[in-house]
Design a protein around this motif. Structure first.
Motif, PDB file in Angstrom:
ATOM      1  N   LEU A 155       0.858  -1.181   0.000  1.00 18.53           N
ATOM      2  CA  LEU A 155       0.000   0.000   0.000  1.00 18.53           C
ATOM      3  C   LEU A 155       0.895   1.232   0.000  1.00 18.53           C
ATOM      4  N   VAL A 156       0.630   2.152  -0.912  1.00 14.00           N
ATOM      5  CA  VAL A 156       1.517   3.290  -1.140  1.00 14.00           C
ATOM      6  C   VAL A 156       0.809   4.593  -0.787  1.00 14.00           C
ATOM      7  N   SER A 157       1.500   5.436  -0.038  1.00 18.73           N
ATOM      8  CA  SER A 157       0.970   6.751   0.318  1.00 18.73           C
ATOM      9  C   SER A 157       0.822   7.609  -0.940  1.00 18.73           C
ATOM     10  N   PRO A 158      -0.313   8.303  -1.105  1.00 21.64           N
ATOM     11  CA  PRO A 158      -0.514   9.097  -2.317  1.00 21.64           C
ATOM     12  C   PRO A 158       0.366  10.335  -2.397  1.00 21.64           C
ATOM     13  N   ASP A 159       1.016  10.731  -1.300  1.00 21.67           N
ATOM     14  CA  ASP A 159       1.869  11.916  -1.341  1.00 21.67           C
ATOM     15  C   ASP A 159       3.330  11.584  -1.636  1.00 21.67           C
ATOM     16  N   CYS A 160       3.596  10.370  -2.097  1.00 25.02           N
ATOM     17  CA  CYS A 160       4.964   9.998  -2.457  1.00 25.02           C
ATOM     18  C   CYS A 160       5.405  10.773  -3.698  1.00 25.02           C
ATOM     19  N   GLN A 161       6.687  11.039  -3.784  1.00 21.79           N
ATOM     20  CA  GLN A 161       7.267  11.724  -4.934  1.00 21.79           C
ATOM     21  C   GLN A 161       7.977  10.701  -5.813  1.00 21.79           C
ATOM     22  N   LEU A 162       7.648  10.693  -7.097  1.00 21.58           N
ATOM     23  CA  LEU A 162       8.213   9.703  -8.014  1.00 21.58           C
ATOM     24  C   LEU A 162       9.094  10.373  -9.066  1.00 21.58           C
ATOM     25  N   GLN A 163      10.103   9.642  -9.501  1.00 21.27           N
ATOM     26  CA  GLN A 163      10.994  10.109 -10.559  1.00 21.27           C
ATOM     27  C   GLN A 163      11.478   8.907 -11.351  1.00 21.27           C
ATOM     28  N   ALA A 164      11.113   8.849 -12.634  1.00 21.70           N
ATOM     29  CA  ALA A 164      11.499   7.702 -13.463  1.00 21.70           C
ATOM     30  C   ALA A 164      13.000   7.683 -13.704  1.00 21.70           C
TER      31      ALA A 164
END
Length: 248
Positions: A155-164
């Motif tokens: 389960l992943v927090s929606p406020d995570c920051q992603l970078q490919a």
């Protein structure tokens, strides 16, 4: 036309559909909440995975691997969860340009299979482990390229920051979990290839993406092969009847 890996020198979109499971029920939305998902893994049902290995094997030496199935808790009270997916870079040696979960081979320094999935997710999309709550695993899935893959559910927090990581990933996107857990969106394909019968699932999803000017562009995300197979197993796991507890 998509670039394909050596194991699949054909465009899977062009292979005819032989069946869609309209007769199977979708997983109820009440079973897709974070609480319900955690409860299901705490008390798993009596079930069997539908897809355990792909029908064609490359002959490569087997390699242990793990993927993270990241369920992002979107919406008020996380009532609209999504699954985070990637499109693999076109230059990858295996499964190039295909839709995939973040994941990869087990490293000798990994503490366990869950550590592999979390490490790979951070390396590929910048998802930090502190934003992920691992709730369980699904049975191993054997790919045609001889990877023995353990899907780790988180389960992943929606406020995570992603970078490919552009060395491995061309794009990151999300698909509603409710769409993926509805068999009306699961297509079965089959074809004869090099004297063998190949068969697989696909789950095409049309994503509406906004550009900088606010215009909408529709992008087809053709989820198929190993990724679709593992999602199909997740469907079977969530749709199975709960295990009845004996009264004492």
């Amino acid at each position: 036309m998509p670039t394909v890996s050596p194991i699949s020198p054909f465009d899977p979109r062009q292979v005819p559909i032989c069946q869609i499971d309209h007769d199977l029920p979708a997983v109820a939305s009440s079973l897709l909440s974070p609480q319900a998902l955690k409860a299901r893994f705490l008390e798993p049902p009596d079930w069997q995975p539908e897809v355990v290995r792909e029908s064609f094997l490359s002959g490569r030496p087997p390699a242990q691997a793990a993927v993270l199935v990241p369920i992002v808790m979107r919406g008020p009270q996380a009532c609209s969860p999504t699954v985070l997916l990637t499109q693999r870079a076109a230059h990858m040696k295996t499964h190039s340009s295909q839709i995939a979960f973040p994941g990869g081979k087990v490293d000798p320094d990994d503490a366990n299979i869950q550590a592999t999935a979390l490490r790979e997710a951070q390396e590929e999309v910048g998802l930090q482990a502190r934003h992920v709550q691992v709730i369980g695993e699904l049975p191993t899935y054997v790919t045609g390229t001889s990877f023995w893959v353990t899907p780790v559910i988180g389960l992943v927090s929606p406020d995570c920051q992603l970078q490919a990581n552009r060395d491995e990933v061309d794009d990151i996107f999300e698909v509603p979990l409710s769409f993926l857990m509805n068999p009306a969106n699961h297509q079965r394909h089959a074809m004869d290839w090099q004297g063998q019968q190949r068969h697989w699932f696909s789950m095409p999803y049309l994503e509406n993406r906004f550009n900088a000017r606010g215009d909408v562009k529709a992008i087809e995300r053709f989820i198929w092969g190993a990724t679709a197979g593992m999602l199909r197993n997740l469907y079977r796991f969530l749709a199975a009847n709960p295990t009845r507890r004996e009264k004492t």
